[in-house]
Design a protein around this motif. Sequence first.
Motif, short mmCIF file in Angstrom:
data_model
loop_
_atom_site.label_atom_id
_atom_site.label_comp_id
_atom_site.label_asym_id
_atom_site.label_seq_id
_atom_site.Cartn_x
_atom_site.Cartn_y
_atom_site.Cartn_z
N UNK A 26 -98.73 -79.12 84.80
CA UNK A 26 -99.32 -79.58 83.55
C UNK A 26 -100.74 -80.09 83.67
N UNK A 27 -101.35 -79.97 84.83
CA UNK A 27 -102.75 -80.35 85.03
C UNK A 27 -103.56 -79.12 84.65
N UNK A 28 -104.25 -79.17 83.50
CA UNK A 28 -104.82 -77.94 82.96
C UNK A 28 -106.34 -77.89 82.90
N UNK A 29 -106.96 -78.91 82.37
CA UNK A 29 -108.41 -78.84 82.16
C UNK A 29 -109.16 -79.15 83.46
N UNK A 30 -110.43 -78.74 83.54
CA UNK A 30 -111.22 -79.09 84.73
C UNK A 30 -111.27 -80.60 84.98
N UNK A 31 -111.34 -81.38 83.92
CA UNK A 31 -111.37 -82.84 84.06
C UNK A 31 -110.03 -83.34 84.63
N UNK A 32 -108.92 -82.80 84.15
CA UNK A 32 -107.61 -83.19 84.67
C UNK A 32 -107.47 -82.79 86.14
N UNK A 37 -107.33 -84.23 91.94
CA UNK A 37 -107.91 -84.21 93.28
C UNK A 37 -108.28 -85.62 93.73
N UNK A 38 -108.86 -86.39 92.82
CA UNK A 38 -109.28 -87.75 93.13
C UNK A 38 -108.08 -88.61 93.55
N UNK A 39 -106.95 -88.42 92.90
CA UNK A 39 -105.74 -89.20 93.23
C UNK A 39 -105.30 -88.92 94.67
N UNK A 93 -91.97 -80.71 89.60
CA UNK A 93 -92.57 -81.85 88.92
C UNK A 93 -93.34 -81.37 87.70
N UNK A 94 -93.12 -82.05 86.58
CA UNK A 94 -93.77 -81.68 85.31
C UNK A 94 -94.51 -82.88 84.74
N UNK A 95 -95.67 -82.63 84.20
CA UNK A 95 -96.49 -83.67 83.58
C UNK A 95 -97.64 -84.06 84.50
N UNK A 96 -98.82 -84.17 83.90
CA UNK A 96 -100.01 -84.46 84.72
C UNK A 96 -99.93 -85.83 85.37
N UNK A 97 -99.36 -86.81 84.70
CA UNK A 97 -99.24 -88.15 85.30
C UNK A 97 -98.34 -88.12 86.54
N UNK A 98 -97.22 -87.40 86.43
CA UNK A 98 -96.31 -87.30 87.58
C UNK A 98 -96.97 -86.52 88.72
N UNK A 99 -97.72 -85.48 88.37
CA UNK A 99 -98.43 -84.69 89.39
C UNK A 99 -99.47 -85.56 90.09
N UNK A 100 -100.22 -86.34 89.31
CA UNK A 100 -101.23 -87.23 89.88
C UNK A 100 -100.58 -88.26 90.81
N UNK A 101 -99.49 -88.84 90.35
CA UNK A 101 -98.77 -89.85 91.15
C UNK A 101 -98.24 -89.22 92.45
N UNK A 102 -97.73 -88.01 92.34
CA UNK A 102 -97.23 -87.31 93.52
C UNK A 102 -98.36 -87.10 94.54
N UNK A 103 -99.52 -86.66 94.05
CA UNK A 103 -100.65 -86.42 94.96
C UNK A 103 -101.09 -87.73 95.63
N UNK A 104 -101.12 -88.80 94.87
CA UNK A 104 -101.48 -90.10 95.43
C UNK A 104 -100.47 -90.53 96.51
#
Length: 150
Positions: A26-32, A37-39, A93-104
């Motif tokens: 669910x991470x779609x836009x360049x900003x997302x 990546x930052x996480x 994993x679904x959802x950008x917040x969950x993806x970000x948390x996973x990467x962190x």
Amino acid sequence: MSDIQKYSERTFEDIKHVNEAAKMAGVETPQECAVFQNKGYQGLYGGLGVKEIHQRKGLKKSQKILDHMGSTELAANLFRATQTDEKLRRENIKGKEKANQTHFVVGKTVRDTIKKLGGTMPEDLPTPDESVGQLERKELKKLENKNKIK
């Protein structure tokens, strides 16, 4: 093709895979994607994000962090990326917040492992004098000169 080029291309290929997995989550836009990546960097670098890592390494905004890493730091980042990719896909994993948390969390887990092994934290590793691109150009020049001699 030199070993440096092969390793560099392989690393960027693995980074593309984790970005594909993030997109499926669910991470779609360049900003997302930038936030995603930052996480990962923040987890691995003890809270430091892209801007802080650039500053710490003395890099220009246009320079890529991955191009200015030694082998130990690059390996830690590659491990972070491949393990995030695997986890996102394996656990669907679904959802950008969950993806970000996973990467962190994966980045932090890699950091914790380095610490447990008594290794140097990524942000404390030296920045090589030459980027991957500079090393590749040197290697190509050597090969060209070697071929001219034959």
